[in-house]
Design a protein around this motif. Sequence first.
Motif, short mmCIF file in Angstrom:
data_model
loop_
_atom_site.label_atom_id
_atom_site.label_comp_id
_atom_site.label_asym_id
_atom_site.label_seq_id
_atom_site.Cartn_x
_atom_site.Cartn_y
_atom_site.Cartn_z
N TYR A 44 4.60 -0.31 9.27
CA TYR A 44 5.06 0.09 7.94
C TYR A 44 5.26 -1.11 7.02
N GLN A 94 3.17 -3.61 7.05
CA GLN A 94 1.79 -3.83 6.61
C GLN A 94 1.39 -2.87 5.50
N SER A 95 1.88 -1.63 5.55
CA SER A 95 1.52 -0.63 4.54
C SER A 95 2.38 -0.73 3.29
N GLU A 139 5.67 -0.12 3.06
CA GLU A 139 6.73 0.88 2.98
C GLU A 139 8.05 0.38 3.57
N LYS A 181 8.39 2.32 -2.28
CA LYS A 181 7.28 3.15 -1.78
C LYS A 181 7.70 3.89 -0.52
#
Length: 374
Positions: A341, A343-344, A346, A359
Amino acid sequence: MAGIYVHIPFCKVKCHYCDFHFSIQQHNLNQLVEAIEIELVSRKDYLDNESVKTIYFGGGTPSILEPKLIEGLLNRIYQNYFVEEDCEITLECNPDDLSEEKLFSLKSLGVNRLSVGVQSFDNQILKFMNRAHSKQQAIQSIERAMACGISNITIDLIYGVPNTTIKSWEKELYQMLNLGVPHLSAYCLTIEPNTVFGNWHKTGKLEPLADQISLDQFQYLMEFMSLNGYEQYEISNFAKPEKISKHNSAYWKGDKYLGVGPSAHSYNQIERGWNIANNPRYIKNIHNEEAIYTAEKLSTQDRFNDYVLTRLRTKWGLVQHEMEEISAKDAEKAVKILKGYIQSGEVLLKDDLFLLTNKGKYRADGISADLFAD
């Protein structure tokens, strides 16, 4: 330190969105308050003599009670628990209950924080929700409370309401800001099955607001509150400095609390439990010394999942070593997922805290579920 929650399950009217336990029939109100006083005495050992730092009257609508009844409940607490001198005492209230006389009475009893159920400053929306007050009553109640010397005020506002826009939501927030309210709890409207809105939705009479518009309103909320000096210390809660809710923060941090009254929940770090959600049965069982409370002992998995669910929503975040202290195996799995998460975009790792980004706040429940112990 611990908290006490007093559930007052009565309201004047039934709001179209509400699925909490309450009754609009008040014929047994006095008997129920008397039963709550008895419960406070009978369960005084639940908190293991820890000092009480917060008392919270919730509901329902506690402001329905006459001050004399609130005084009786507070007296029972002070007689049976060690209450700290600077205890935060919050009362949930509706704007139409807050006369000047009542406000001065509440203050004299030690109530030092009000949670005002405004929900909206738009009369059309208030009518749509079946609220009992008007925009003007909401504004006047807040101004009146501050004039009476109760300045620690939070209000509730609801976004994601059908047929609303960013512009109409902005207007709500500016009204809150102009009143100088130091704390805001903002919730997205949820259409619950066993409510008027749920029935309207089922029969095609109500079309929920599009998800994207609700998300846009949430994004605007976060930006607006930050720009105006409020800290988002929990996904739905924003506060000026020193005005964070001590009571609700204790829930999220895993402190002990005793809940009294029908449907009230309790937690003491060993077990969690809940009272029967039936007013007449609650009164009858209290007087007959029969069970009103069901408890379940917390497993390691329960404690890990509770920690993740509550802390991830807050500015206090997830601490790796605290997760490991509960369950090293589940913490190891959770950290691997959290790195994904990060990396994304979030989740953010700050010092030793895993925190949701803006986010990630959109998907808090889903992220928590991914982290849960199997």
